[in-house]
Write an enzyme that holds these catalytic residues in place. Structure first.
Site, short mmCIF file in Angstrom:
data_model
loop_
_atom_site.label_atom_id
_atom_site.label_comp_id
_atom_site.label_asym_id
_atom_site.label_seq_id
_atom_site.Cartn_x
_atom_site.Cartn_y
_atom_site.Cartn_z
N GLN A 35 0.83 -1.20 0.00
CA GLN A 35 0.00 0.00 0.00
C GLN A 35 0.87 1.26 0.00
O GLN A 35 2.05 1.20 0.33
CB GLN A 35 -0.91 0.00 1.23
CG GLN A 35 -0.16 -0.23 2.53
CD GLN A 35 -1.01 -0.86 3.60
OE1 GLN A 35 -2.23 -0.81 3.55
NE2 GLN A 35 -0.38 -1.48 4.57
N GLU A 110 0.90 -7.78 12.67
CA GLU A 110 0.77 -6.73 11.65
C GLU A 110 1.31 -7.26 10.34
O GLU A 110 2.43 -7.77 10.28
CB GLU A 110 1.52 -5.48 12.10
CG GLU A 110 1.75 -4.43 11.01
CD GLU A 110 0.47 -3.89 10.41
OE1 GLU A 110 0.36 -3.90 9.16
OE2 GLU A 110 -0.41 -3.47 11.17
N ASP A 160 -7.80 -4.35 14.80
CA ASP A 160 -7.59 -2.95 14.40
C ASP A 160 -7.26 -2.94 12.92
O ASP A 160 -6.12 -2.70 12.52
CB ASP A 160 -6.46 -2.34 15.23
CG ASP A 160 -6.23 -0.87 14.90
OD1 ASP A 160 -7.11 -0.25 14.29
OD2 ASP A 160 -5.15 -0.35 15.24
N PRO A 167 -5.52 -5.23 1.59
CA PRO A 167 -5.06 -6.24 2.53
C PRO A 167 -6.01 -6.49 3.70
O PRO A 167 -6.01 -7.56 4.28
CB PRO A 167 -3.72 -5.68 3.03
CG PRO A 167 -3.28 -4.73 1.97
CD PRO A 167 -4.54 -4.15 1.39
#
Length: 286
Positions: A35, A110, A160, A167
């Protein structure tokens, strides 16, 4: 585009609605494999981060989102020792979770390590040292794959995620929610970012349909974050435990014991956040 237009960052997540933030400085602009990430500066909100042009967090109002995503499930649970965060690369969720001294271990998964690194450099106030806390285990991996394969169990799971595009899309599926529930301890609580119901009603309905099938106690609660434009944001809530039924007196006692000093969260706000307006109630599945 005029020179004046270039001074504004305009988010066009929705086809018929946009918001703009005046940009006084560009601090970071780079595309990772997944991204495009920017860190910009605004006179009112301070530094803010966008992913593919969509505002993710700002220094000015991030505390509202991060406090409500963390303190609501942790204080409702009352005995949370192990917490899983999916996403949250800016470190804000981890920061608030780690304010709870009773939490012994936090696993943060993450997918994009680039987000973590540039937030450490350009938005350090969000993590406020959380990445250096020995209780935090940072895992750079796909969150959906993690909940599918791990044998660990968690008292609270906080999703979160970004919006359900790119994604983050897989994190809004019924299959993912089912696998996440498998990772909860008895009485554990799952909380999700579920967008702004006024503009993203279908997103909330789909999640609530999945939660209804998975949890004895399911629903959402609300918080108003100015740069998540279009009305209050919904946080999905799912548990088979008594978490939502905790009394205000017990919440207040847990809050006092935790020694927190938040800027938005209070036990009263916690209880009131579950009171939904009619248009949000109408989005709940039959």
């Amino acid at each position: 585009m005029t020179a004046k237009d270039k001074d504004w960052a305009t988010e066009t997540l929705h086809d018929d609605y946009a918001q703009s933030l005046k940009v006084t400085r560009t601090l970071y602009d780079s595309a990772t494999e997944l991204q495009r990430i920017k860190v910009l500066e605004n006179p009112r909100f301070g530094r803010f981060m966008t992913l593919d042009g969509v505002v993710q967090t700002t220094e000015g109002d991030e505390f509202i989102y991060h406090e409500m995503m963390t303190h609501v499930p942790i204080l409702a649970h009352g005995m949370a020792r192990n917490v899983l965060i999916i996403g949250g690369g800016d470190g804000g969720i981890a920061r608030e979770v780690l304010r709870h001294a009773a939490v012994e271990h936090v696993t943060m998964v993450e997918i994009d390590g680039g987000v973590v690194e540039f937030c450490k450099e350009h938005l350090p106030s969000l993590s406020a040292g959380a990445f250096d806390d020995p209780r935090l285990d940072l895992v750079i991996a796909d969150g959906a794959e993690f909940v599918d394969t791990t044998d660990r169990r968690f008292d609270v799971i906080i999703i979160d995620s970004t919006d359900p595009i790119g994604p983050g899309e897989v994190l809004f599926t019924e299959t993912f929610y089912g696998k996440a529930k498998r990772c909860l301890t008895e009485g554990g609580i799952l909380v999700t970012q579920n967008g702004v119901p006024f503009l993203q009603g279908e997103e909330l309905t789909n999640t609530m349909r999945a939660f209804r099938a998975l949890f004895a106690d399911w629903g959402c609660y609300l918080a108003t974050i100015p740069t998540y434009a279009g009305g209050p944001m919904a946080m999905g809530w799912g548990t088979d435990g008594p978490g939502r039924d905790v009394t205000l007196a017990e919440l207040s006692a847990r809050f006092a014991e935790a020694g927190l000093a938040p800027r938005y969260y209070t036990p009263e706000v916690h209880k009131a956040a579950f009171a939904l307006p009619g248009y949000v109630l109408a989005l709940m599945p039959d």
